[in-house]
Design an enzyme around this catalytic site. Structure first.
Site, PDB file in Angstrom:
ATOM      1  N   ILE A  21       0.775  -1.162  -0.049  1.00 32.09           N
ATOM      2  CA  ILE A  21       0.112  -0.006  -0.005  1.00 32.09           C
ATOM      3  C   ILE A  21       0.744   1.055   0.085  1.00 32.09           C
ATOM      4  O   ILE A  21       0.372   2.334  -0.112  1.00 32.09           O
ATOM      5  CB  ILE A  21      -0.918   0.094   1.185  1.00 32.09           C
ATOM      6  CG1 ILE A  21      -0.243   0.059   2.548  1.00 32.09           C
ATOM      7  CG2 ILE A  21      -2.138  -0.992   1.138  1.00 32.09           C
ATOM      8  CD1 ILE A  21      -1.081  -0.028   3.863  1.00 32.09           C
ATOM      9  N   THR A  25      12.080   4.527  -2.198  1.00 32.40           N
ATOM     10  CA  THR A  25      13.295   3.958  -2.725  1.00 32.40           C
ATOM     11  C   THR A  25      13.691   3.063  -1.625  1.00 32.40           C
ATOM     12  O   THR A  25      14.354   1.903  -1.959  1.00 32.40           O
ATOM     13  CB  THR A  25      14.189   5.151  -2.670  1.00 32.40           C
ATOM     14  OG1 THR A  25      13.614   6.073  -3.836  1.00 32.40           O
ATOM     15  CG2 THR A  25      15.727   4.618  -3.302  1.00 32.40           C
ATOM     16  N   VAL A  29       5.404  -0.401   2.169  1.00 30.79           N
ATOM     17  CA  VAL A  29       4.490  -0.662   3.385  1.00 30.79           C
ATOM     18  C   VAL A  29       3.498  -1.592   2.766  1.00 30.79           C
ATOM     19  O   VAL A  29       3.029  -1.433   1.785  1.00 30.79           O
ATOM     20  CB  VAL A  29       3.757   0.735   3.643  1.00 30.79           C
ATOM     21  CG1 VAL A  29       2.721   0.629   4.678  1.00 30.79           C
ATOM     22  CG2 VAL A  29       4.826   1.801   4.293  1.00 30.79           C
ATOM     23  N   LYS A  46       8.393  -1.814   5.636  1.00 27.67           N
ATOM     24  CA  LYS A  46       9.674  -2.741   5.570  1.00 27.67           C
ATOM     25  C   LYS A  46      10.681  -1.697   5.115  1.00 27.67           C
ATOM     26  O   LYS A  46      10.795  -1.113   4.046  1.00 27.67           O
ATOM     27  CB  LYS A  46       9.450  -3.930   4.770  1.00 27.67           C
ATOM     28  CG  LYS A  46      11.019  -4.705   4.508  1.00 27.67           C
ATOM     29  CD  LYS A  46      10.666  -5.685   3.338  1.00 27.67           C
ATOM     30  CE  LYS A  46      10.034  -7.023   4.069  1.00 27.67           C
ATOM     31  NZ  LYS A  46       9.995  -8.028   2.994  1.00 27.67           N
ATOM     32  N   ASP A 138       7.289  17.008   6.892  1.00 27.16           N
ATOM     33  CA  ASP A 138       6.673  16.607   5.606  1.00 27.16           C
ATOM     34  C   ASP A 138       5.176  16.543   5.632  1.00 27.16           C
ATOM     35  O   ASP A 138       4.703  15.504   5.282  1.00 27.16           O
ATOM     36  CB  ASP A 138       7.408  15.253   5.251  1.00 27.16           C
ATOM     37  CG  ASP A 138       7.358  14.797   3.615  1.00 27.16           C
ATOM     38  OD1 ASP A 138       7.029  15.851   2.930  1.00 27.16           O
ATOM     39  OD2 ASP A 138       7.148  13.563   3.394  1.00 27.16           O
TER      40      ASP A 138
END
Length: 356
Positions: A21, A25, A29, A46, A138
């Site tokens: 989902i 880079t 997820v 991950k 962000d």
């Protein structure tokens, strides 16, 4: 296999990895099927340490550190952290969708009360983040996730940074360009929580217009679009801006009553937007002050979370926050500067503390 490796393998076996989902880079997820023991749906981020030049980098460490420390109803919850081979896995609460998907779904009709609710939840989470001495750096619609009960939660802390020391120098290459304030576009390395407040202001207007407010194709174009929409800053409304490190003169644009484009939000909402998008960072309200604005107490009152509109489409992979420390090109153009890259040894030191 040592004890730590065995324990990490056992923790990994608690989760069933499902569909992707989110992607970036250095991380992907996944929506995990279920936690095997409880049946709870989770998301697993991950982080691909093996793809990183110097091993585990500060972006990954920051995300783990801040998610371990920050606990608030409007911040995504970290449930577990474990490593498998060269990957660090963050187990997060699963959230159905994000604000970008809500904005883009033209089948959804927004009311002013809905916009108030999403904005208030964003500010409550941000107020806690700032009170904890952290800048998010962000904020954008697809980093504002939405739970099944309608609660909005701030996510993606890979670019977050502790602040408080007035003398500390920070990179200006943070915040996705469309949501980045002019002081960063002009190279400020000493800034405050006001950068996040500008981002909230642009998101607020995007909720009203259903399209990004300021969508530049480069840093220069972003400044031009900002000044074309709002008028060029003067020394009177932004003292000292000509002394910023990357300042260069841009042909003057006349002042415009730009807030007339959001008349549908009402006068209180127009004034609220003007406060958030002041050129002078010192003049922007703190999150706490923004929450006290009359916009939130005037009618209509914010919609209860459960009643907020939500898209029905399945989640599609979304872009993750970029890495600020590696000089990598951004998808929206431009290049990151290596203003804050710590040493490899410092990486290892922090990692030992986090994963001990």
């Amino acid at each position: 296999m040592d004890l730590a490796a065995v324990q990490n393998t056992q923790r990994a076996e608690r989760w069933d990895k499902g569909i992707k989902i989110g992607e970036g880079t250095f991380a992907n997820v996944y929506k995990a099927g279920k936690e095997k023991a409880t049946g709870r749906t989770v998301a697993i981020k991950k982080i691909k340490v093996g793809e990183m030049k110097d091993g585990l980098d500060m972006t990954a460490l920051r995300e783990v550190k801040f998610l371990q420390e920050l606990h608030h109803p409007n911040i995504i919850s970290l449930l577990d952290v474990f490593s498998v081979k060269q990957n660090i896995n963050l187990v997060l609460e699963f959230l159905d969708t994000d604000l970008e998907a809500v904005i883009r779904d033209k089948s959804l009709i927004f009311q002013n009360a809905d916009i108030k609710s999403w904005t208030a939840m964003s500010l409550r989470g941000l107020e806690y983040i700032h009170r904890s001495g952290v800048l998010h750096r962000d904020l954008k619609p697809n980093n504002l996730l939405i739970a099944s009960n309608g609660d909005l939660k701030i996510a993606d802390f890979g670019l977050a940074r502790e602040f408080g020391d007035a003398g500390s120098k920070m990179t200006c290459q943070v915040i996705t360009r469309w949501y980045r304030p002019p002081e960063l576009l002009w190279g400020s390395r000493h800034y405050s929580a006001a950068v996040d407040m500008w981002s909230i202001g642009t998101i607020f207007i995007e909720l009203i217009l259903r399209v990004p407010f300021l969508s530049g194709e480069s840093d220069i174009d972003q400044l031009k679009k900002t000044f074309h929409a709002m008028g060029s800053p003067t020394e009177e409304d932004w003292p000292g801006h000509t002394k910023l490190p990357d300042y260069h003169e841009i042909p003057g644009y006349p002042k415009n009553p730009w807030w007339n484009m959001i008349q549908s939000i009402g006068r209180d909402g127009q004034e609220f937007a003007r406060e958030l998008l002041r050129y002078d960072p010192m003049a922007r309200p703190a999150a706490r002050e923004a929450l006290a604005h009359g916009f939130f107490t005037s009618l209509p009152r914010p919609t209860p979370s459960l009643n907020l509109p939500k898209p029905l489409a399945e989640l599609r992979p979304r872009a993750l926050a970029p890495d600020e420390t590696r000089g990598k090109p951004l998808t929206s153009g431009g290049t990151k500067r290596k203003a804050e890259s710590p040493t490899v040894e410092r990486h290892r030191s922090v990692a030992r503390k986090l994963f001990a």
